[in-house]
Scaffold this active site. Structure first.
Site, PDB file in Angstrom:
ATOM      1  N   TYR A  85     -51.695 -38.165  38.532  1.00 48.36           N
ATOM      2  CA  TYR A  85     -51.027 -37.594  39.700  1.00 48.36           C
ATOM      3  C   TYR A  85     -52.031 -37.373  40.834  1.00 48.36           C
ATOM      4  O   TYR A  85     -51.748 -37.675  41.998  1.00 48.36           O
ATOM      5  CB  TYR A  85     -50.357 -36.275  39.319  1.00 48.36           C
ATOM      6  CG  TYR A  85     -49.658 -35.578  40.460  1.00 48.36           C
ATOM      7  CD1 TYR A  85     -48.451 -36.054  40.948  1.00 48.36           C
ATOM      8  CD2 TYR A  85     -50.201 -34.438  41.043  1.00 48.36           C
ATOM      9  CE1 TYR A  85     -47.795 -35.402  41.998  1.00 48.36           C
ATOM     10  CE2 TYR A  85     -49.565 -33.784  42.083  1.00 48.36           C
ATOM     11  CZ  TYR A  85     -48.355 -34.271  42.555  1.00 48.36           C
ATOM     12  OH  TYR A  85     -47.722 -33.631  43.599  1.00 48.36           O
ATOM     13  N   GLY A 113     -35.019 -31.141  45.861  1.00 45.02           N
ATOM     14  CA  GLY A 113     -36.291 -30.598  46.325  1.00 45.02           C
ATOM     15  C   GLY A 113     -36.483 -30.636  47.822  1.00 45.02           C
ATOM     16  O   GLY A 113     -35.549 -30.485  48.610  1.00 45.02           O
ATOM     17  N   ILE A 114     -37.747 -30.833  48.221  1.00 40.22           N
ATOM     18  CA  ILE A 114     -38.057 -30.807  49.652  1.00 40.22           C
ATOM     19  C   ILE A 114     -37.475 -32.014  50.380  1.00 40.22           C
ATOM     20  O   ILE A 114     -37.224 -31.951  51.579  1.00 40.22           O
ATOM     21  CB  ILE A 114     -39.574 -30.682  49.912  1.00 40.22           C
ATOM     22  CG1 ILE A 114     -40.345 -31.883  49.363  1.00 40.22           C
ATOM     23  CG2 ILE A 114     -40.112 -29.389  49.332  1.00 40.22           C
ATOM     24  CD1 ILE A 114     -41.812 -31.841  49.731  1.00 40.22           C
ATOM     25  N   GLY A 115     -37.233 -33.101  49.665  1.00 39.39           N
ATOM     26  CA  GLY A 115     -36.573 -34.241  50.296  1.00 39.39           C
ATOM     27  C   GLY A 115     -35.158 -33.891  50.712  1.00 39.39           C
ATOM     28  O   GLY A 115     -34.702 -34.256  51.805  1.00 39.39           O
ATOM     29  N   GLY A 148     -36.246 -39.974  48.016  1.00 35.95           N
ATOM     30  CA  GLY A 148     -36.171 -38.823  47.121  1.00 35.95           C
ATOM     31  C   GLY A 148     -35.466 -37.645  47.739  1.00 35.95           C
ATOM     32  O   GLY A 148     -35.814 -36.489  47.486  1.00 35.95           O
TER      33      GLY A 148
END
Length: 283
Positions: free
Chosen positions: A171, A19-21, A15
C-alpha cells in the site's frame, strides 16, 4: 431539497460508491457539476445516485460508469463510454483504492499497485485529450501519507503477488506511486491548462480498509476521521480557485505539504511513468 443550477462543468470520480469518493461526487453534484461515478458495484453506486437525487430534488446530474481499475480492459471500456458522450472533462478525481488486500490484479500487477496506480494511469492517459480540450481542468490523485513508509520502488515486485502479511508495505508503494504520478503529470502538462494535485485525505474510516486483518484493523480505526472530513482536501484541490496556478504539489489538511524525499525524486517519477507506459501498452 435544493434546486441545482448546472455550472457547465463535468467531473469523473473513481470509487464514488463509498467513502470519500461518495462524499466528493455528492458535493460536486450539489454544486452543479455533471458527475460520472466510475465504480465496480452498480448497486451501491445507485444508492449514492438516489441520495444525490433526493438531496437535489432530482435536479442534480449524476451517472454511473462501470469501472474495474484492476482490469485494463474495463478501464479502456470505461474511457470509451465516457468519450462517446462527446462531453468536456474539467475534473478527474483518481480516488478509488484498496488496502490490506493481497494477490494480483486481473491485468497482472500486485493488487494494490494495479488498482491504485496502473488503472488510474491508463484511465488518465485515455481521458487526457478531453481534459486538455476542457482546460483549465484538474486531475486530483488521492494518495496518502503512507507513501512516507516506502523507501523506493522494486519494479520487479510490482508484477508479483502481494508478499507482506497485511499488504500495508505494498500500500505504501502504491501511494508513493500516486504522489510521483501527480508530480510527473505536472511536468508533462506544463502550459496545457491541466493541473494535477496529490492528496492525503487523512486516515479515513471507509471500506478501503475492509481487508486489513485483525488486529491491525482495530489499531488503525482508532485514529480515523469521518468521510466528510476526509473529502475536504480532495474538494479543496478539485475546486478552489486559489490553486488554479499550482500543479504537481502534495496536499494535507487543505494545505500544501512536502512529501517524502523519495516522492520528490524526479528521476524515479520519470522511470515510473516510462514503466507504466510500457505495461499498459502491452496489456
Amino acid at each position: 431539497m435544493n434546486t441545482i443550477t448546472p455550472n457547465g462543468k463535468v467531473a469523473l470520480v473513481t470509487g464514488a460508491n463509498s467513502g470519500i469518493g461518495k462524499v466528493t461526487a455528492r458535493a460536486l453534484a450539489m454544486q452543479g457539476w455533471h458527475v460520472f461515478l466510475a465504480c465496480r458495484n452498480e448497486a451501491s453506486t445507485q444508492a449514492v445516485l438516489d441520495d444525490i437525487a433526493q438531496r437535489s430534488g432530482g435536479t442534480a446530474r449524476a451517472e454511473f460508469l462501470p469501472l474495474d481499475l484492476g482490469d485494463l480492459v474495463s478501464v479502456r471500456a470505461c474511457a470509451e463510454r465516457f468519450l462517446a458522450r462527446g462531453l468536456p472533462l474539467h475534473l478527474l478525481v483518481a480516488n478509488a483504492g484498496l488496502a490490506g488486500q493481497r494477490g494480483m490484479s486481473a491485468s497482472g500487477f500486485e493488487l494494490t499497485f494495479g488498482v491504485c496506480h496502473i488503472g488510474h494511469f491508463l484511465l488518465t492517459q485515455l481521458l487526457m485529450d478531453a481534459l486538455k480540450a476542457a482546460a483549465p481542468s484538474r486531475i486530483v490523485v488521492v494518495a496518502s501519507k503512507a507513501h512516507r513508509h516506502a523507501k523506493g520502488i522494486d519494479f520487479d515486485a510490482l508484477r508479483r503477488p502481494t508478499l507482506s502479511a497485511g499488504g500495508l508495505k505494498e500500500y505504501a508503494v502504491a501511494k508513493l506511486a500516486n504522489v510521483l504520478f501527480a508530480a510527473e503529470l505536472a511536468r508533462r502538462l506544463k502550459g496545457s491548462g491541466v493541473t494535477s494535485y496529490a492528496v492525503h485525505p487523512g486516515v479515513v474510516a471507509t471500506n478501503v480498509w475492509r481487508a486489513v486483518p485483525w488486529p491491525f484493523d482495530r489499531l488503525i480505526k482508532r485514529f480515523m476521521i469521518s468521510e466528510d472530513e476526509g473529502a475536504a482536501t480532495t474538494l479543496y484541490c478539485a475546486t478552489d480557485p486559489v490553486l488554479a496556478g499550482d500543479s504537481g504539489l502534495y496536499y494535507d489538511n487543505c494545505r500544501s505539504s512536502r512529501p517524502s524525499e523519495v516522492a520528490s525524486d524526479a528521476n524515479l517519477a520519470r522511470t515510473l511513468w516510462s514503466k507504466s507506459e510500457q505495461w499498459v501498452s502491452a496489456s
